[in-house]
Scaffold this motif. Sequence first.
Motif, PDB file in Angstrom:
ATOM      1  N   GLU A  53      13.098 -11.385 -50.868  1.00 25.24           N
ATOM      2  CA  GLU A  53      12.181 -11.719 -51.836  1.00 25.24           C
ATOM      3  C   GLU A  53      10.853 -12.293 -51.150  1.00 25.24           C
ATOM      4  N   GLN A  54       9.511 -11.607 -51.474  1.00 29.16           N
ATOM      5  CA  GLN A  54       8.477 -12.461 -51.015  1.00 29.16           C
ATOM      6  C   GLN A  54       7.386 -12.934 -51.923  1.00 29.16           C
ATOM      7  N   GLN A 100      17.162  -6.800 -48.700  1.00 32.78           N
ATOM      8  CA  GLN A 100      15.955  -6.650 -49.291  1.00 32.78           C
ATOM      9  C   GLN A 100      15.554  -8.311 -49.195  1.00 32.78           C
ATOM     10  N   GLY A 111       7.574 -10.693 -57.300  1.00 38.10           N
ATOM     11  CA  GLY A 111       8.253  -9.611 -57.634  1.00 38.10           C
ATOM     12  C   GLY A 111       8.226  -8.455 -56.102  1.00 38.10           C
ATOM     13  N   GLN A 112       7.790  -8.905 -55.217  1.00 37.84           N
ATOM     14  CA  GLN A 112       7.693  -8.098 -53.998  1.00 37.84           C
ATOM     15  C   GLN A 112       8.938  -8.258 -52.998  1.00 37.84           C
ATOM     16  N   ARG A 113       9.368  -7.424 -52.537  1.00 39.03           N
ATOM     17  CA  ARG A 113      10.601  -7.395 -51.577  1.00 39.03           C
ATOM     18  C   ARG A 113       9.985  -6.672 -50.277  1.00 39.03           C
ATOM     19  N   ALA A 150      15.002 -17.905 -50.344  1.00 37.50           N
ATOM     20  CA  ALA A 150      14.280 -16.792 -50.987  1.00 37.50           C
ATOM     21  C   ALA A 150      15.647 -16.003 -51.382  1.00 37.50           C
ATOM     22  N   ASP A 151      15.489 -15.011 -52.497  1.00 35.51           N
ATOM     23  CA  ASP A 151      16.581 -14.382 -52.945  1.00 35.51           C
ATOM     24  C   ASP A 151      16.553 -13.109 -52.065  1.00 35.51           C
TER      25      ASP A 151
END
Length: 271
Positions: A230-231, A228, A234-236, A266-267
Motif C-alpha cells: 500500500e502506498q 503489493q 488506494g495506490q499499490r 502499510a498493508d
Amino acid sequence: MSPLAHDDLAQVGALLTTARLGRTHEHHQQIGSTNDRALEWLTGGAPDGALVTADAQTAGRGRLGRPWSSPPGRDIYASVVLRPGAPSAAFGSLALAVGVGLCEGLCAVFGDQLPTLALKWPNDLLLDERKLAGILCESRWRGREVELVIGFGLNVHREAAQFEPGLQATATSLAQHLESHQRVGRAAILAALLHQLELALERFFAGGFAAIRSRYESRCIMIGREIQVEQGEGQRIAAIAIGLDDDGALRAQPREGGPSFRVQSADVWLA
C-alpha cells in the motif's frame, strides 16, 4: 475420549503447562472484545499473564480496527495481559513474536498435519494461503514501563459455509484441513498455544526480534514472493519481499528495479 473432549475454553486452566500465561483467567460466553476487556482489566490491576477468553465477540476487531468475525462456539478468541516492565527491546515487532508462538503451538498439537501453515507479515497465520488466525497487539505506558495486551483469533471448527460470504474466498479454519479424527478441542489447542507463546515471548523480551528472527523467517510465506504494498490513497506498488530488518520491518525490492525499501506498517498483499 473424544478428540473434542477438551473444547470448553472455560476449562483451559486444567490443561495449562505455562508458568505465567493463563494462570489467572476469566471466560465469557459473549463479550464485545477480549482485547477491550483485557485493556480494562489491565487498568484495574490484572496480573502479568492474565487471560481473557470468549465463546463469541460482538465487536471483535483486528489490525487497524477492522472487524473480526466472531460467531459463537466455533473458534478461539483470547487476549493476554503482559507486564514486561521497562523495555529492553523495541516492541514494534511484538506481533511477529506472537506469530511464532502461535505457529509453533499449532505444530506442537498437529505435527505435520498442517504442511501449508505459514506466517504472513506482520500479524496473520495462513493455511493454504488463506487466513487462519490474526493477531492484535496494544500497548500502554505507565511511567517508563510498558504494559501490553496481545489478542488473537483462531478459526477452529467453522466449515466453509459458516463463514460470511465475503470471507469464504480468503479465510479458512482448522476443520477444513483436518479429518474428523484429527480434530482437537479448543481448550487443548489454546493450552498448547499459550505454552509456546510463553517461550517465544521470553526469547523476544530478552533479545528482541533477533532472538526469534530465524524462527519467523523460516515460516514467513512472503520472503522471495511478489507482493503489493500500500502506498496511500488506494495506490499499490509491486515489489519482491527480500527479508526482514533487525527491528522486524519488511524489506522489499521494487519489481521494476531500484533501491530496496522498508515496510513498517502499510498493508501488504501476496500477488
